[in-house]
Scaffold this motif. Structure first.
Motif, short mmCIF file in Angstrom:
data_model
loop_
_atom_site.label_atom_id
_atom_site.label_comp_id
_atom_site.label_asym_id
_atom_site.label_seq_id
_atom_site.Cartn_x
_atom_site.Cartn_y
_atom_site.Cartn_z
N PHE A 193 -2.80 -9.54 -146.16
CA PHE A 193 -1.35 -9.83 -146.20
C PHE A 193 -0.57 -8.62 -145.72
O PHE A 193 -0.91 -7.48 -146.05
CB PHE A 193 -0.92 -10.16 -147.64
N ASP A 194 0.51 -8.84 -144.98
CA ASP A 194 1.53 -7.80 -144.79
C ASP A 194 2.90 -8.43 -144.60
O ASP A 194 3.01 -9.65 -144.51
CB ASP A 194 1.19 -6.82 -143.65
N SER A 195 3.91 -7.60 -144.54
CA SER A 195 5.32 -7.93 -144.29
C SER A 195 6.16 -7.66 -145.54
O SER A 195 6.18 -8.47 -146.47
CB SER A 195 5.52 -9.38 -143.81
N GLY A 196 6.80 -6.52 -145.54
CA GLY A 196 7.75 -6.19 -146.60
C GLY A 196 7.22 -5.30 -147.71
O GLY A 196 7.94 -5.00 -148.65
N VAL A 197 5.96 -4.88 -147.62
CA VAL A 197 5.37 -4.04 -148.67
C VAL A 197 5.96 -2.62 -148.54
O VAL A 197 5.88 -2.00 -147.47
CB VAL A 197 3.83 -3.97 -148.52
N ARG A 198 6.58 -2.16 -149.60
CA ARG A 198 7.23 -0.84 -149.57
C ARG A 198 6.74 0.10 -150.66
O ARG A 198 6.99 1.30 -150.58
CB ARG A 198 8.76 -1.01 -149.72
N THR A 199 6.12 -0.44 -151.71
CA THR A 199 5.72 0.39 -152.85
C THR A 199 4.32 0.00 -153.32
O THR A 199 3.80 -1.08 -152.96
CB THR A 199 6.68 0.17 -154.05
C1 FNR Z 1 4.38 -4.08 -135.40
N1 FNR Z 1 3.48 -5.12 -135.66
C2 FNR Z 1 2.45 -5.38 -134.78
N2 FNR Z 1 1.55 -6.34 -135.05
C3 FNR Z 1 0.51 -6.56 -134.22
O1 FNR Z 1 -0.31 -7.44 -134.51
N3 FNR Z 1 0.36 -5.80 -133.09
C4 FNR Z 1 1.24 -4.83 -132.74
O2 FNR Z 1 1.08 -4.17 -131.74
C5 FNR Z 1 2.36 -4.63 -133.59
N4 FNR Z 1 3.31 -3.72 -133.26
C6 FNR Z 1 4.31 -3.41 -134.16
C7 FNR Z 1 5.23 -2.41 -133.86
C8 FNR Z 1 6.19 -2.04 -134.80
C9 FNR Z 1 7.15 -0.98 -134.48
C10 FNR Z 1 6.21 -2.67 -136.06
C11 FNR Z 1 7.18 -2.23 -137.14
C12 FNR Z 1 5.33 -3.69 -136.36
C13 FNR Z 1 3.57 -5.87 -136.93
C14 FNR Z 1 2.76 -5.16 -138.02
O3 FNR Z 1 1.39 -5.25 -137.77
C15 FNR Z 1 3.02 -5.77 -139.40
O4 FNR Z 1 2.81 -7.16 -139.34
C16 FNR Z 1 4.43 -5.48 -139.92
O5 FNR Z 1 4.86 -4.19 -139.57
C17 FNR Z 1 4.44 -5.62 -141.45
O6 FNR Z 1 5.70 -5.50 -141.94
P1 FNR Z 1 6.32 -4.15 -142.53
O7 FNR Z 1 5.26 -3.47 -143.39
O8 FNR Z 1 6.73 -3.31 -141.37
O9 FNR Z 1 7.47 -4.68 -143.32
#
Ligand code: FNR
Length: 380
Positions: free
Chosen positions: A306-312
């Motif tokens: 899982f990812d997206s929004g984890v900060r702590t």
């Molecule tokens: C990403 N993410 C991402 N995902 C992926 O599958 N390949 C990639 O090259 C990238 N590149 C990328 C660049 C930047 C600047 C960010 C911030 C994010 C998405 C990343 O893998 C992940 O899903 C999210 O960053 C998770 O959310 P949080 O932790 O940033 O809130």
């Protein structure tokens, strides 16, 4: 405890400890374009904010005298024993977040130093082989953006296998780029400047399609990349082909719909990666944490990252309790890279791990298996 004891002798941590301070510190040192690209998301960024806010809806039930003096934070992912359930999510421009411009290698070094596995992006400043070597014994997973060129896709997979990655993570939510107003207003799409394309420029198949080498004509090579990067025509019919490319564990990233989970599992994937790309791709969607329980239920025995929004660290614990096998962070370690290179990433990871561990210690959860949905209550 060390931080408190250092504080008594007047020694303060050199790098920010809270996410908010880290974010402010990163904004100060990054160029406006890079900052917007990393911090920004799709549309008016409601989904990005909702990702973070959705963690507030859950509270962990503390259990006293539960024998959690020693914690075991190991997690099993597809036969690999991970030292921690925390992971670094793939961040395409991580190479540029480092002042030296070698953020992919620095990420790998931080992974090697902490044991926190890294999923490394197709879009890198340094070739995937060099990054794999820098990971040492810490598991790394190669994130594949499947280009609109089957031969090139296969070449990436072969290289990742030869380099020793533990699995292939195919990202499905970026077959076309999202509507990102911050980038549009600042023209800040770093890849278009020929950066982060080391894996393409070193690839024998990619090179064989060029009239001149990327060293001689980087602009033409970048244009070639731009025409093959997106692959909006990919469908579930292509999964059998993707599956046939490798015996390595295959995971699909960007999955939120339980119906898609079933299709993925029926198609023979080894793991599902539940994510909405940190709210960078489509706005107006559901917070990723809200769909996690449905995804876990549909996945059955198949592990879910899982990812997206984890900060702590508390967020990590909540995602584990909702059934994630491992939990990724994106922006937090990108900001760590900006403020301190490999040492900054290491610092961010150690802070997240310490908070995860202490939360489990205080609330009476000795290991990842003891965290279940019953550990959480909805905050009223
Ligand atoms: C990403 N993410 C991402 N995902 C992926 O599958 N390949 C990639 O090259 C990238 N590149 C990328 C660049 C930047 C600047 C960010 C911030 C994010 C998405 C990343 O893998 C992940 O899903 C999210 O960053 C998770 O959310 P949080 O932790 O940033 O809130």
């Amino acid at each position: 405890l060390r931080i408190y004891l250092d504080g008594l002798s007047g020694k303060l941590p050199e790098l920010p400890v809270s996410f908010e301070d880290l974010e402010r510190g990163a904004e100060e040192v990054m160029s406006a374009q890079l900052w917007s690209y990393v911090a920004g998301g799709a549309g008016d960024e409601r989904t990005q904010r909702a990702n973070v806010a959705s963690f507030d809806r859950w509270g962990l039930m503390p259990r006293m005298l539960a024998g959690a003096a020693q914690r075991d934070l190991t997690a099993d992912l597809l036969g690999t024993s991970l030292p921690t359930p925390l992971m670094m999510a793939p961040v395409g421009v991580i190479g540029l977040c480092d002042a030296e411009g070698h953020g992919d290698l620095a990420t790998a070094r931080a992974a090697a130093a902490t044991g926190v596995p890294a999923v490394v992006s197709t879009l890198m400043q340094d070739p995937l082989e060099d990054v794999a070597a820098a990971l040492g014994d810490t598991p790394g997973y190669f994130q594949l953006y499947p280009p609109d060129d089957r031969e090139l896709t296969e070449s990436f997979v072969r290289r990742a296998e030869a380099a020793g990655y533990a699995g292939i993570v195919v990202t499905l939510d970026t077959l076309t780029l999202g509507w990102r107003p911050r980038d549009l207003s600042l023209a800040s799409f770093p890849q278009l400047k020929g950066l982060c394309l080391a894996n393409y420029f070193t690839d024998p198949v990619f090179r064989s399609h060029l009239d001149a080498s990327p060293e001689r004509d980087p602009e033409a090579a970048t244009m070639r990349w731009a025409t093959t990067f997106g692959n909006p025509k990919l469908t579930w019919d292509d999964l059998a082909w993707l599956r046939s490319l490798t015996d390595l564990p295959l995971l699909l990233k960007g999955i939120c719909d339980p119906e898609d989970v079933r299709r993925a599992v029926d198609g023979g994937v080894d793991g599902v990666y539940c994510s909405n790309h940190g709210g960078r791709q489509a706005n107006g969607g559901l917070p990723a944490l809200d769909v996690l329980p449905e995804v876990v239920d549909a996945a059955g025995d198949v592990p879910v990252i899982f990812d997206s929004g984890v900060r702590t660290g508390a967020d990590v614990v909540k995602a584990l309790a909702l059934g994630a096998t491992a939990v990724g962070v994106g922006r937090p370690y990108a900001y760590g890279m900006a403020v301190g290179g490999a040492a900054g990433v290491e610092h961010v990871l150690r802070c997240l791990l310490a908070e995860t561990d202490l939360t489990m210690a205080i609330d009476g959860y000795p290991d990842v298996a003891s965290l279940t949905r019953g550990s959480l209550r909805e905050v009223r």
